[in-house]
Design an enzyme around this catalytic site. Sequence first.
Site, PDB file in Angstrom:
ATOM      1  N   LYS A 171       0.505  11.212   8.011  1.00 42.62           N
ATOM      2  CA  LYS A 171       1.875  11.547   8.323  1.00 42.62           C
ATOM      3  C   LYS A 171       2.844  10.643   7.566  1.00 42.62           C
ATOM      4  O   LYS A 171       4.038  10.894   7.540  1.00 42.62           O
ATOM      5  CB  LYS A 171       2.117  11.344   9.835  1.00 42.62           C
ATOM      6  CG  LYS A 171       1.204  12.136  10.726  1.00 42.62           C
ATOM      7  CD  LYS A 171       1.328  11.652  12.182  1.00 42.62           C
ATOM      8  CE  LYS A 171      -0.049  11.451  12.723  1.00 42.62           C
ATOM      9  NZ  LYS A 171      -0.106  10.828  14.038  1.00 42.62           N
ATOM     10  N   ASP A 209      -2.936   0.719  -0.967  1.00 39.98           N
ATOM     11  CA  ASP A 209      -3.448  -0.631  -0.675  1.00 39.98           C
ATOM     12  C   ASP A 209      -4.810  -0.789  -1.353  1.00 39.98           C
ATOM     13  O   ASP A 209      -4.889  -1.150  -2.534  1.00 39.98           O
ATOM     14  CB  ASP A 209      -3.518  -0.799   0.840  1.00 39.98           C
ATOM     15  CG  ASP A 209      -3.999  -2.175   1.273  1.00 39.98           C
ATOM     16  OD1 ASP A 209      -4.018  -3.083   0.433  1.00 39.98           O
ATOM     17  OD2 ASP A 209      -4.356  -2.350   2.462  1.00 39.98           O
TER      18      ASP A 209
HETATM   19  P1  IMP Z   1      -5.758   2.506   1.181  1.00 43.33           P
HETATM   20  O1  IMP Z   1      -6.822   3.550   1.257  1.00 43.33           O
HETATM   21  O2  IMP Z   1      -6.237   1.162   1.611  1.00 43.33           O
HETATM   22  O3  IMP Z   1      -5.033   2.460  -0.130  1.00 43.33           O
HETATM   23  O4  IMP Z   1      -4.742   2.835   2.333  1.00 43.33           O
HETATM   24  C1  IMP Z   1      -3.751   3.739   2.247  1.00 43.33           C
HETATM   25  C2  IMP Z   1      -3.221   4.028   3.638  1.00 43.33           C
HETATM   26  O5  IMP Z   1      -3.384   2.912   4.513  1.00 43.33           O
HETATM   27  C3  IMP Z   1      -1.751   4.274   3.585  1.00 43.33           C
HETATM   28  O6  IMP Z   1      -1.474   5.636   3.369  1.00 43.33           O
HETATM   29  C4  IMP Z   1      -1.293   3.808   4.939  1.00 43.33           C
HETATM   30  O7  IMP Z   1      -1.449   4.831   5.879  1.00 43.33           O
HETATM   31  C5  IMP Z   1      -2.245   2.697   5.288  1.00 43.33           C
HETATM   32  N1  IMP Z   1      -1.657   1.363   4.979  1.00 43.33           N
HETATM   33  C6  IMP Z   1      -1.973   0.522   3.980  1.00 43.33           C
HETATM   34  N2  IMP Z   1      -1.217  -0.581   3.997  1.00 43.33           N
HETATM   35  C7  IMP Z   1      -0.385  -0.436   5.053  1.00 43.33           C
HETATM   36  C8  IMP Z   1       0.676  -1.255   5.604  1.00 43.33           C
HETATM   37  O8  IMP Z   1       1.031  -2.353   5.127  1.00 43.33           O
HETATM   38  N3  IMP Z   1       1.301  -0.752   6.688  1.00 43.33           N
HETATM   39  C9  IMP Z   1       0.981   0.441   7.271  1.00 43.33           C
HETATM   40  N4  IMP Z   1       0.019   1.240   6.782  1.00 43.33           N
HETATM   41  C10 IMP Z   1      -0.667   0.799   5.685  1.00 43.33           C
END
Ligand code: IMP
Length: 179
Positions: free
Chosen positions: A42, A102
């Site tokens: 979302k 991230d």
């Molecule tokens: P990744 O797969 O680790 O790149 O994560 C991506 C998803 O993790 C994003 O779409 C967010 O939903 C969540 N996410 C990553 N970092 C944060 C943060 O600092 N705050 C809130 N949600 C995060």
Amino acid sequence: MHNDIKEILLSEDEIATITRQMGAEITKDYKDKKPLVIGLLKGCIPFMSALLNRIDTHVEIAYMAVSSYKGGIRSSGDLKITYDLEIPVKDRDILIIEDIVDTGLTLSTVIQLLYHRGAKSVKIATMLDKPLGRKVDLKPDYIGKTIPKVFVVGFGLDYQELYRNLPYVGILKPTIYEK
Ligand code: IMP
Ligand code: MG
């Protein structure tokens, strides 16, 4: 709600500047391509809606929901599609809109899936990038702002499903998630 924020990382004004600039770039890059813009639910909602207003050419939109965070502050890496696309992606130019990248695990899995389904090209537009958190080799094509490895909320980003409606992005006071 505002009281839970330690520091503002991206103000409403900065977000407006980012969407204006990114929208102009995307308009130029995708002129006559009729891309399929896919938002990852979302978190994408506020940023995607602001950005779409600044894209001045034909686009189609679609949504997908994948989950990896399970409401906490650490990424688990295993991904589940909880809502799938209703539009075929075969031979389409795809632009994925994300709130934040991230580890990159979510996106790299989604990108693989879209190519597997026959997408012609897949690019990523993200409001925020945390390159220091990366676990896979992935570089977003459009980045609003690069930030350090901090946990942020607001403008789509949540902590346990809250704070998505903050009109800016901020760092949560540690006391909130130490509770
Ligand atoms: P990744 O797969 O680790 O790149 O994560 C991506 C998803 O993790 C994003 O779409 C967010 O939903 C969540 N996410 C990553 N970092 C944060 C943060 O600092 N705050 C809130 N949600 C995060
Ligand atoms: Mg997300």
